[in-house]
Enzyme design. Structure first.
Site: not given
Ligand code: S3P
Length: 432
Positions: A23, A28, A121, A166, A168, A313, A344, A385
């Site tokens: 995913k 990306r 979120r 993170s 993200q 995750d 979670r 999940r």
């Molecule tokens: C992800 C980063 C993680 C992960 C998410 C996917 C990504 O989140 O939990 O399922 O693809 O960059 P965080 O960046 O909030 O840790």
């Protein structure tokens, strides 16, 4: 709303080449294809709700997507166009946060929204650092909650030290850095998954990572991507746990990314007593290979408090292994679990208690006293999940899971694979 019933299974030997494509990498692929001026070639793109939403957004920004004989071609527009509608990220935090970084410097007006879970979120983690470097971003609760609106603007170079590990946030800032007015640095407390750095470097971007990541702004379009998306180790992990908890269980997961920032949960499963083998077969953008997990007898309780970003995750699925392990398991430093697709920590503890397992919530994790999982009815909390983790618990005691539609966000063929090792039944609300 759909329901799922899973009945206990016996020993199994499952060879699986159909685990959902990754995913994180799929999101990306779609977004980064916009950084080139030529078509990207993507094989095995994840066709699940989250990543199809991302692809739709990329199309709204002007890209053309075609698929022939299993090869997806994403042709970027000369310059991304201002969309005439809102951009809907559905359930995906990754999409929303990465697009914030991508769109912040792009001329035009953009509105990012999502489903009722995503709209709760926290987005301040990206909107705050982006605003500090000149981005014009806003949202409910002072820029923390979607819908978010973005007015593309010139960005200043930055040296940012993130308080959270993170991927993200990191990816949003790297995307912003690529179009800022100078060399940028980004530091995180602990390395988070590094697909962004690997893929962009593969496309020719100047990104160096040691303790700090240094990003040079783009001098022109990047090389297009030419990639086969490997299987998702987070999706595969449900079946890894299945093999670890069912006596006589064994699973071979083929062509999965072996990126160390993604497979730490398999190391934990090994520490608990499962037999885990990793076989690297190729390395393109990332190491890719097979993972074999075999039941290795009774599991032992474990403490998980380090490298949390590398297994965040997988913690819900790991909690099912912890629930049947001998002794106490502890998860610490995992407060991030509270702001995932659901809280979670609360959902795992509530679900396990319903199965008759002693579980205690902590602010940043939980403690689980291993025992015998009992039959239960579990609410997925709208979180894929959670739904899939308790479906795996169903291999040991009959489970009924409420609201399983969320599984579509990441692993549409999960039930097809589960059906190979268990008796399952699904039905819609109102049906018997
Ligand atoms: C992800 C980063 C993680 C992960 C998410 C996917 C990504 O989140 O939990 O399922 O693809 O960059 P965080 O960046 O909030 O840790």
């Amino acid at each position: 709303m759909r329901y799922l019933q899973v009945k206990p299974a016996g020993a199994f030997d499952l060879r699986c080449d159909a685990i959902a494509p990754d995913k994180s990498i799929s999101h990306r692929c779609a977004i980064f294809s916009l950084l080139s001026d030529r078509p990207s070639r993507v094989v095995n793109y994840l066709k699940a709700e989250d990543t199809l939403n991302t692809l739709a957004i990329v199309q709204q920004l002007g890209a053309e997507v075609q698929e022939r004989e299993g090869i997806m071609t994403i042709t970027p527009p000369k310059t991304p166009q201002e969309p005439d509608d809102v951009l809907d990220c559905g359930n995906s935090g990754t999409a929303m946060r990465l697009f914030c970084g991508f769109l912040a410097s792009l001329p035009g007006h953009y509105v990012l929204t999502g489903d009722r879970y995503l709209r709760k979120r926290p987005m301040k983690r990206v909107t705050a650092p982006l605003s500090q470097i000149g981005a014009k971003l806003d949202g409910r609760e002072e820029g923390n909650l979607a819908p978010l609106c973005i007015r593309g603007h010139r960005l200043r170079a930055f040296n940012y030290e993130s308080p959270i590990a993170s991927a993200q946030v990191k990816s949003a800032m790297i995307l912003a850095a690529l179009r800022s007015d100078g060399v940028c640095t980004y530091k995180e407390p602990e390395l988070s998954r590094d697909h962004t750095e690997r893929m962009l470097r593969g496309m020719g971007a100047n990104i160096e990572s040691w303790e700090t990541i240094t990003i040079e702004p783009l001098r022109g379009p990047l090389e297009p991507l030419d990639i086969r998306v490997p299987a998702d180790p987070s999706s595969a992990f449900f079946f890894a746990v299945a093999a670890a908890i069912v006596p006589g269980g064994r699973v071979v997961i083929e062509n999965v990314t072996l990126n160390p920032t993604r497979i730490e949960a398999y190391e934990v499963l090994k520490r608990m007593g499962a037999r885990v083998e990793l076989v690297e077969k190729e390395n393109r953008y990332e190491p890719i290979g097979d993972i074999v997990v075999t039941h290795g007898g009774a599991l032992q309780g474990v403490e998980v408090s380090e490298r949390i970003a590398w297994l965040i995750d997988e913690l819900p699925a790991l909690s099912i292994a912890m629930a049947v392990a001998k002794g106490r398991s502890v998860v610490k430093n995992a407060g991030e679990l509270r702001v995932k697709e659901s809280d979670r920590i609360a959902c795992v503890v509530e679900g396990l208690r319903r199965c008759g397992i002693e579980a205690t919530e902590r602010e940043d994790g939980y403690e689980i006293e291993g025992g015998e999982i009992g039959s239960a009815e579990i609410d997925s909390c709208g979180d894929h999940r959670i739904a899939m983790s308790f479906a795996i618990a169903g291999l040991l005691a009959e489970m009924k899971i409420t609201d399983i539609d969320c599984i579509e966000t990441s692993f549409p063929n999960f039930l097809e694979i589960l059906e190979k090792i268990a008796k399952i039944r699904t039905w819609k609300e109102g049906e018997a």
